[in-house]
Motif scaffolding. Sequence first.
Motif, mmCIF file in Angstrom:
data_model
loop_
_atom_site.group_PDB
_atom_site.id
_atom_site.type_symbol
_atom_site.label_atom_id
_atom_site.label_comp_id
_atom_site.label_asym_id
_atom_site.label_seq_id
_atom_site.Cartn_x
_atom_site.Cartn_y
_atom_site.Cartn_z
ATOM 1 N N CYS A 186 0.838 -1.202 0.000
ATOM 2 C CA CYS A 186 0.000 0.000 0.000
ATOM 3 C C CYS A 186 0.874 1.254 0.000
ATOM 4 N N GLN A 187 0.208 2.398 -0.087
ATOM 5 C CA GLN A 187 0.919 3.674 -0.018
ATOM 6 C C GLN A 187 1.636 3.796 1.322
ATOM 7 N N SER A 188 2.868 4.297 1.286
ATOM 8 C CA SER A 188 3.646 4.455 2.511
ATOM 9 C C SER A 188 3.007 5.498 3.429
ATOM 10 N N MET A 189 3.355 5.437 4.696
ATOM 11 C CA MET A 189 2.866 6.420 5.655
ATOM 12 C C MET A 189 3.337 7.813 5.265
ATOM 13 N N PRO A 190 2.585 8.852 5.591
ATOM 14 C CA PRO A 190 3.000 10.220 5.257
ATOM 15 C C PRO A 190 4.363 10.574 5.837
ATOM 16 N N ALA A 191 5.126 11.380 5.092
ATOM 17 C CA ALA A 191 6.492 11.738 5.483
ATOM 18 C C ALA A 191 6.543 12.484 6.810
ATOM 19 N N VAL A 192 5.430 13.098 7.220
ATOM 20 C CA VAL A 192 5.413 13.838 8.475
ATOM 21 C C VAL A 192 5.705 12.924 9.665
ATOM 22 N N ASP A 225 -7.228 4.398 4.683
ATOM 23 C CA ASP A 225 -8.444 3.756 4.200
ATOM 24 C C ASP A 225 -8.058 2.484 3.446
ATOM 25 N N PRO A 226 -8.359 1.299 3.983
ATOM 26 C CA PRO A 226 -7.980 0.056 3.301
ATOM 27 C C PRO A 226 -8.596 -0.089 1.908
ATOM 28 N N SER A 227 -9.757 0.511 1.682
ATOM 29 C CA SER A 227 -10.415 0.357 0.383
ATOM 30 C C SER A 227 -9.653 1.077 -0.732
ATOM 31 N N THR A 228 -8.979 2.178 -0.394
ATOM 32 C CA THR A 228 -8.186 2.912 -1.390
ATOM 33 C C THR A 228 -6.690 2.659 -1.234
ATOM 34 N N LYS A 229 -6.307 2.021 -0.137
ATOM 35 C CA LYS A 229 -4.914 1.732 0.193
ATOM 36 C C LYS A 229 -4.080 3.010 0.307
ATOM 37 N N GLY A 230 -4.760 4.101 0.691
ATOM 38 C CA GLY A 230 -4.078 5.388 0.771
ATOM 39 C C GLY A 230 -4.318 6.105 2.080
ATOM 40 N N TRP A 231 -3.529 7.171 2.299
ATOM 41 C CA TRP A 231 -3.559 7.947 3.536
ATOM 42 C C TRP A 231 -4.171 9.318 3.305
ATOM 43 N N SER A 232 -4.761 9.886 4.362
ATOM 44 C CA SER A 232 -5.285 11.253 4.352
ATOM 45 C C SER A 232 -4.689 12.016 5.526
ATOM 46 N N GLY A 233 -4.680 13.334 5.417
ATOM 47 C CA GLY A 233 -4.097 14.180 6.459
ATOM 48 C C GLY A 233 -2.757 14.723 6.009
ATOM 49 N N PRO A 234 -2.027 15.318 6.935
ATOM 50 C CA PRO A 234 -2.265 15.288 8.387
ATOM 51 C C PRO A 234 -3.164 16.428 8.873
ATOM 52 N N PHE A 235 -3.703 16.233 10.080
ATOM 53 C CA PHE A 235 -4.302 17.334 10.832
ATOM 54 C C PHE A 235 -3.780 17.254 12.253
ATOM 55 N N HIS A 236 -3.898 18.355 12.993
ATOM 56 C CA HIS A 236 -3.305 18.446 14.324
ATOM 57 C C HIS A 236 -4.397 18.431 15.385
ATOM 58 N N LEU A 237 -4.353 17.421 16.253
ATOM 59 C CA LEU A 237 -5.345 17.321 17.314
ATOM 60 C C LEU A 237 -5.338 18.538 18.224
ATOM 61 N N ARG A 238 -4.186 19.183 18.331
ATOM 62 C CA ARG A 238 -4.056 20.264 19.313
ATOM 63 C C ARG A 238 -4.135 21.659 18.689
ATOM 64 N N GLN A 239 -4.701 21.741 17.504
ATOM 65 C CA GLN A 239 -4.763 23.048 16.853
ATOM 66 C C GLN A 239 -5.675 24.011 17.607
ATOM 67 N N PHE A 240 -6.585 23.468 18.446
ATOM 68 C CA PHE A 240 -7.453 24.335 19.244
ATOM 69 C C PHE A 240 -6.914 24.550 20.653
ATOM 70 N N ASP A 241 -5.781 23.936 20.944
ATOM 71 C CA ASP A 241 -5.155 24.097 22.259
ATOM 72 C C ASP A 241 -4.209 25.304 22.205
ATOM 73 N N HIS A 242 -4.804 26.499 22.181
ATOM 74 C CA HIS A 242 -4.022 27.719 21.969
ATOM 75 C C HIS A 242 -3.059 28.003 23.115
ATOM 76 N N GLU A 243 -3.393 27.559 24.303
ATOM 77 C CA GLU A 243 -2.513 27.802 25.450
ATOM 78 C C GLU A 243 -1.469 26.700 25.612
ATOM 79 N N LYS A 244 -1.506 25.717 24.716
ATOM 80 C CA LYS A 244 -0.524 24.620 24.694
ATOM 81 C C LYS A 244 -0.420 23.924 26.054
ATOM 82 N N LYS A 245 -1.574 23.561 26.582
ATOM 83 C CA LYS A 245 -1.601 22.893 27.879
ATOM 84 C C LYS A 245 -1.409 21.381 27.757
ATOM 85 N N VAL A 246 -1.799 20.800 26.607
ATOM 86 C CA VAL A 246 -1.718 19.350 26.422
ATOM 87 C C VAL A 246 -0.303 18.971 25.978
#
Length: 404
Positions: A186-192, A225-246
């Motif tokens: 399948c497609q390799s994991m994203p370079a990020v 997605d196994p059906s397409t054998k490809g990856w989507s993203g990236p997105f950042h879980l902490r983009q709403f953590d403006h005070e960088k507490k997590v």
Amino acid sequence: MDKQAAAPEGDSGSNTNNSIVHGDILEAILSQVPLIDLASACYVSRSWNRAVFSSLRRVNKIKPWLLLHTQSQRTMAPYLTTAHAYDARSHVWIEIKNNQPSSFDFLLRSSHSTLLYTLSPSKLSFSFDPLHLAWHHVDAPRVWRTDPVVALVGDKIVVAGGACDFEDDPLAVEMYSVDTRTWEICQSMPAVLKDSAASTWLSVAVNSRQLYVTEKYSGVTVSFDPSTKGWSGPFHLRQFDHEKKVFYSVITFANDRLIAVGLTGEAEDVKSLKIWQVNIKGGSLEELKEIGEMPKALLEKLKGNEEICSGSGSASLTSVSVTSMGDSVYLNNPSNSENLVLCEIGECGDDECKWSEIKNVVVDGEDAKIKGRLILTCSSVGIGDLQRALLHENPRSVYFKQIQ
């Protein structure tokens, strides 16, 4: 269920109603019986069988089990392994023994809640049945890997990253079909993720359609997605953590909703443990909605220092592991597993989370650092699963150990 249940088959019929336990009374009694005992109670009579299932529907419902697998710390194989389960409905621990070999030639691992596996240069072995009694053995993927992500998505086993240094592509992905018994590239994991493409640094969550992977310390998230054998993203879980507490976060699924569990503050001074519902639309993070925060008293117990609760002592919580099924999310401190925490999340995500402590009787109370590796999974275990295990042609011995 009718108040006047029929007398159990085999009764003479001369018994009076005063001598027969039936109806709501029987259901109330059965609601206090551990699930493992209800598996055999179903065979008493047809009326008892009906009462068992009615009690499980109406009075005390089945809850997902936490399964703990311990593996001895040795420098050489085989690695001796034990299995225990916690039944949250009955509040009991169960030691699971069977007649199959209790040792493995390679390290036992789990990338997410439902899959156990071992991986060697020549073989991949995996188990995904509720009690992990059945194992499947297939040829290893082509790329030699030491610490990959291994996940079950639908009927596909996805093996991603974790390649050895001498391999050309450290982000290589291969997929095994349980149905056709074949491997696909399948497609390799994203370079990020090139600097963290190993299960040690990644948290994994799966549903029947997709695999999500999050870098624990940065929150960078991608999906496969196994059906397409490809990856989507990236997105950042902490983009709403403006005070960088997590500073640390992991992901899992609860009631088919992607959720994130995060630690705020610092490892030496954790302020809180929070749970968010992750809403994704079109491959992008649309919303991160907070749905719960662990009570302070439970957080201090999770850290592993009981003196904290009385205002003295100190402890750190550098990471947390999660395993889940349905609305149940089990949380563990990998460096100190004496106290576990169960969070039960409402079906709509709006209900208040219900938190409870679980005393880990698998761990020696005098030394909370278990003598061996601890691998956690979570399963929906039903009456049928227990009956099949107990009635196997080579019977497996299963017994209870009450919480101490």
